[in-house]
Design a protein around this motif. Structure first.
Motif, PDB file in Angstrom:
ATOM      1  N   GLY A   1      30.889  42.062  63.464  1.00 49.06           N
ATOM      2  CA  GLY A   1      31.796  42.578  62.452  1.00 49.06           C
ATOM      3  C   GLY A   1      33.250  42.545  62.885  1.00 49.06           C
ATOM      4  O   GLY A   1      34.027  43.444  62.580  1.00 49.06           O
ATOM      5  N   VAL A   2      33.618  41.481  63.621  1.00 47.01           N
ATOM      6  CA  VAL A   2      35.021  41.333  64.024  1.00 47.01           C
ATOM      7  C   VAL A   2      35.467  39.899  63.738  1.00 47.01           C
ATOM      8  O   VAL A   2      34.692  39.099  63.209  1.00 47.01           O
ATOM      9  CB  VAL A   2      35.210  41.624  65.536  1.00 47.01           C
ATOM     10  CG1 VAL A   2      34.846  43.066  65.855  1.00 47.01           C
ATOM     11  CG2 VAL A   2      34.384  40.662  66.371  1.00 47.01           C
ATOM     12  N   SER A   3      36.700  39.578  64.110  1.00 45.59           N
ATOM     13  CA  SER A   3      37.179  38.214  63.869  1.00 45.59           C
ATOM     14  C   SER A   3      36.871  37.319  65.063  1.00 45.59           C
ATOM     15  O   SER A   3      36.560  37.800  66.152  1.00 45.59           O
ATOM     16  CB  SER A   3      38.690  38.231  63.663  1.00 45.59           C
ATOM     17  OG  SER A   3      39.313  38.434  64.907  1.00 45.59           O
TER      18      SER A   3
ATOM     19  N   VAL B   1      41.211  44.665  74.669  1.00 42.91           N
ATOM     20  CA  VAL B   1      40.304  44.887  73.552  1.00 42.91           C
ATOM     21  C   VAL B   1      39.759  46.306  73.689  1.00 42.91           C
ATOM     22  O   VAL B   1      39.420  46.735  74.791  1.00 42.91           O
ATOM     23  CB  VAL B   1      39.136  43.882  73.571  1.00 42.91           C
ATOM     24  CG1 VAL B   1      38.142  44.207  72.462  1.00 42.91           C
ATOM     25  CG2 VAL B   1      39.647  42.455  73.430  1.00 42.91           C
ATOM     26  N   ALA B   2      39.663  47.032  72.591  1.00 40.25           N
ATOM     27  CA  ALA B   2      39.146  48.399  72.644  1.00 40.25           C
ATOM     28  C   ALA B   2      37.743  48.420  73.217  1.00 40.25           C
ATOM     29  O   ALA B   2      36.907  47.555  72.894  1.00 40.25           O
ATOM     30  CB  ALA B   2      39.147  49.007  71.248  1.00 40.25           C
TER      31      ALA B   2
ATOM     32  N   ARG C   1      34.629  45.881  72.393  1.00 41.63           N
ATOM     33  CA  ARG C   1      34.164  44.995  73.449  1.00 41.63           C
ATOM     34  C   ARG C   1      32.638  45.095  73.598  1.00 41.63           C
ATOM     35  O   ARG C   1      31.930  44.093  73.654  1.00 41.63           O
ATOM     36  CB  ARG C   1      34.845  45.357  74.769  1.00 41.63           C
ATOM     37  CG  ARG C   1      34.752  44.254  75.822  1.00 41.63           C
ATOM     38  CD  ARG C   1      35.711  44.501  76.983  1.00 41.63           C
ATOM     39  NE  ARG C   1      35.587  45.831  77.564  1.00 41.63           N
ATOM     40  CZ  ARG C   1      34.521  46.239  78.250  1.00 41.63           C
ATOM     41  NH1 ARG C   1      33.513  45.431  78.450  1.00 41.63           N
ATOM     42  NH2 ARG C   1      34.473  47.457  78.736  1.00 41.63           N
ATOM     43  N   LEU C   2      32.162  46.326  73.627  1.00 36.30           N
ATOM     44  CA  LEU C   2      30.722  46.522  73.780  1.00 36.30           C
ATOM     45  C   LEU C   2      29.948  45.914  72.605  1.00 36.30           C
ATOM     46  O   LEU C   2      28.913  45.285  72.797  1.00 36.30           O
ATOM     47  CB  LEU C   2      30.411  48.024  73.902  1.00 36.30           C
ATOM     48  CG  LEU C   2      30.838  48.596  75.251  1.00 36.30           C
ATOM     49  CD1 LEU C   2      30.771  50.121  75.236  1.00 36.30           C
ATOM     50  CD2 LEU C   2      29.965  48.030  76.367  1.00 36.30           C
ATOM     51  N   ARG C   3      30.473  46.110  71.402  1.00 38.14           N
ATOM     52  CA  ARG C   3      29.796  45.575  70.231  1.00 38.14           C
ATOM     53  C   ARG C   3      29.716  44.052  70.328  1.00 38.14           C
ATOM     54  O   ARG C   3      28.689  43.445  70.051  1.00 38.14           O
ATOM     55  CB  ARG C   3      30.541  45.998  68.975  1.00 38.14           C
ATOM     56  CG  ARG C   3      29.595  46.618  67.972  1.00 38.14           C
ATOM     57  CD  ARG C   3      30.180  47.207  66.733  1.00 38.14           C
ATOM     58  NE  ARG C   3      31.250  46.501  66.101  1.00 38.14           N
ATOM     59  CZ  ARG C   3      32.495  46.994  65.989  1.00 38.14           C
ATOM     60  NH1 ARG C   3      32.790  48.171  66.498  1.00 38.14           N
ATOM     61  NH2 ARG C   3      33.423  46.304  65.382  1.00 38.14           N
ATOM     62  N   VAL C   4      30.813  43.463  70.737  1.00 39.26           N
ATOM     63  CA  VAL C   4      30.844  42.006  70.856  1.00 39.26           C
ATOM     64  C   VAL C   4      29.881  41.537  71.942  1.00 39.26           C
ATOM     65  O   VAL C   4      29.107  40.593  71.758  1.00 39.26           O
ATOM     66  CB  VAL C   4      32.272  41.516  71.169  1.00 39.26           C
ATOM     67  CG1 VAL C   4      32.272  40.050  71.540  1.00 39.26           C
ATOM     68  CG2 VAL C   4      33.180  41.766  69.963  1.00 39.26           C
TER      69      VAL C   4
ATOM     70  N   ALA D   1      24.851  38.855  73.690  1.00 37.89           N
ATOM     71  CA  ALA D   1      23.552  38.921  74.354  1.00 37.89           C
ATOM     72  C   ALA D   1      22.421  38.669  73.355  1.00 37.89           C
ATOM     73  O   ALA D   1      21.488  37.907  73.627  1.00 37.89           O
ATOM     74  CB  ALA D   1      23.380  40.277  75.027  1.00 37.89           C
ATOM     75  N   GLU D   2      22.535  39.286  72.195  1.00 32.93           N
ATOM     76  CA  GLU D   2      21.464  39.153  71.193  1.00 32.93           C
ATOM     77  C   GLU D   2      21.308  37.731  70.683  1.00 32.93           C
ATOM     78  O   GLU D   2      20.205  37.279  70.391  1.00 32.93           O
ATOM     79  CB  GLU D   2      21.741  40.093  70.024  1.00 32.93           C
ATOM     80  CG  GLU D   2      21.464  41.564  70.350  1.00 32.93           C
ATOM     81  CD  GLU D   2      21.991  42.490  69.268  1.00 32.93           C
ATOM     82  OE1 GLU D   2      21.889  43.715  69.460  1.00 32.93           O
ATOM     83  OE2 GLU D   2      22.509  41.977  68.255  1.00 32.93           O
TER      84      GLU D   2
END
Lengths: 313, 313
Positions: free
Chosen positions: B12-14, B28-29, B33-36, B41-42
């Motif tokens: 959900g980012v650019s 990066v916040a 960062r963790l979400r990315v 990984a997924e």
DNA sequence: CTGAAAGCGCTTACAG
DNA sequence: CTGAAAGCGCTTACAG
């Protein structure tokens, strides 16, 4: 570096047209074609394969992994692969892994990032994850000289190791040997296991079992020529004579095997033919966008030279 | 294959943000960062090196040309280059040219199209155009083990051949040899010439001139170990003994040279050290966008083993 | 800290 | 027969 655009401007046409004359696929007016060709010659333009790859979504590169390039068998395999691949417009990336899992994985990562179209594996660690990593990303993989494998997505090209071991043991047995040993880099190399199995089976047929080399073996069969040659060195430094005290047999028939100082009894395996087939299969699979799934075993021939003889008394 | 875009959507980012976390260069916040990273990984995402190369205008690949990979010296050189290059994130494209001008030019063309960042030449034809073709396109080139060259844009890394030949000739002369021959693949290989010059100079100092091997030479100096080993083979098949009838000296000290059946007197050259330096120099030049223009000569050491002895009577 | 936009150098339908 | 346009998968200023 000059680009397609530079050429186009110089020739006074569009990029499309330059691209068309280069690829020669679309009709282009004779006069235009000449103008473009002149512009190409004048600028010394070479198309950028990277841009082309990006668009085409293929790298036109394949990877080959060998355990040890210093072993002439693998060197020949690598050279054969290179030659065959180049002839088809493919580049080859070599990885010398020494059968180290970590090095194998590094190579895999680099190759995935570079989007290699296929991989030929000439040797790998015992429980290597290499094939799976690659196959899971739909990169066709072929095993050359490594035996069979459970994964059906894997192409297999090999010598008939069982037949080879049977021929070697028959030869040794015929000379009168009953105490036979096998040497290989078990721990590291995958293929060793397989040849050892063939060796054991051939012994069993004659109601024999393998013994250790230091256990009074009168003949030793090595996993390949390089190991046979190293074995001769080890034996002779201990004061033993080959073949007078111990017979030694190799596998591969590398050029050195027929040297006057070596004259190794061995089995001939055709690295060049094998590499040619491997390249063919893997590139065909890549182009068809599927795995290799082809299994083939090449014939093999015993070459008796001067490192095997009747055992003492 | 999953792309940066796939990862971006999933997180959900650019695209920019994904790129930023991968390269780790921009802030990066933590949470983003963790979400990315989870999305990476997924999806098992691996960045596409081809796209990256196109944008960066460098391939992160270098080429190496060797005359014969089957010669362990070149195999070691190739392995050393591969290892050093990989450690710096570079891929290596190998060309086995057999010193054939046509093969050399093919390799050059393929490499230019693939935009290699530099080239290491380990051997080439006598009047090879390879360096010029590459240099004219601003591709840095370094000659490894090939001697000096007129073109100042060329980097040079070599052994001190003159000193090596002096040491060899001194050794042979000391044993009493006066009829010395030199063998090499003159016609094809560039480096042969140079060692021969050193050989001649060392003889001249002693008021001797080279003679042909068939002209009753009591000692022969070969261009490299492989040729020395081939020479031993040839001599022994003619019924001559080494070193009893003829002494033989090599160059390189490949692993085989110390084998019990060979025990070749030779000169040690460090292929691995040479390859490491070569990679370092060529990549440094590539990054600085200039040619190599560095000349260095590595020390060399005579290893006396069992293929040299006093001449008969 | 995040995203829209341009661009690396090609190829490839598609209009004209 | 020729060219404008979109897009391959990234990176990189630049706004906000």
């Amino acid at each position: 570096m000059t680009t397609l655009m530079d050429v186009a401007e110089r020739a006074g046409v569009s990029k499309s047209t330059v691209s068309n004359v280069i690829r020669g696929t679309t009709m282009v007016a004779e006069e235009t074609r000449l103008r473009v060709q002149r512009a190409i010659a004048e600028t010394g333009y070479h198309p950028n394969a990277i841009a082309r790859s990006l668009k085409a979504r293929t790298s036109s590169a394949i990877g080959i992994v060998v355990p040890d390039l210093t072993n002439p068998f693998y060197a020949q395999l690598a050279v054969g692969v290179e030659r065959a691949a180049n002839a088809l417009g493919y580049a080859v990336l070599t990885a010398n892994t020494e059968c180290l899992p970590e090095t194998e994985e590094q190579a895999a990562r680099a190759w995935i990032e570079r989007r290699v179209d296929g991989v030929i594996i000439g040797g790998m660690a015992l429980a290597s994850t290499l094939p799976k990593i690659l196959l899971d990303r739909d990169i066709p993989v072929i095993l050359a000289s490594l035996g069979e494998f459970d994964d059906p997505r894997l192409g297999v090209l090999d010598h008939d190791d069982a037949a080879a071991m049977e021929a070697i043991v028959a030869h040794l047995y015929g000379l009168g040997h009953r105490r036979l040993a096998f040497v290989s880099d078990h721990l590291r190399e995958h293929a060793g296991e397989r040849r050892y199995l063939g060796f054991k089976a051939a012994l069993k047929k004659r109601r024999l079992v393998p013994i250790a080399i230091d256990d009074g073996a009168t003949a030793v069969v090595a996993h390949n020529d390089m190991q046979a040659i190293a074995t001769i060195d080890r034996l002779e430094r201990r004061g033993l004579k080959v073949p007078d005290d111990v017979s030694v047999v190799g596998f591969d028939d590398i050029p050195l095997a027929s040297h006057s100082r070596v004259q190794l009894t061995t089995v001939r395996s055709d690295a060049v033919e094998m590499s040619r087939r491997a390249v063919d299969l893997v590139i065909k699979a890549a182009r068809a966008n599927r795995t290799v799934s082809h299994r083939e075993f090449l014939d093999v021939q015993l070459i008796v030279r001067a490192t095997t003889a009747r055992p003492r008394k």
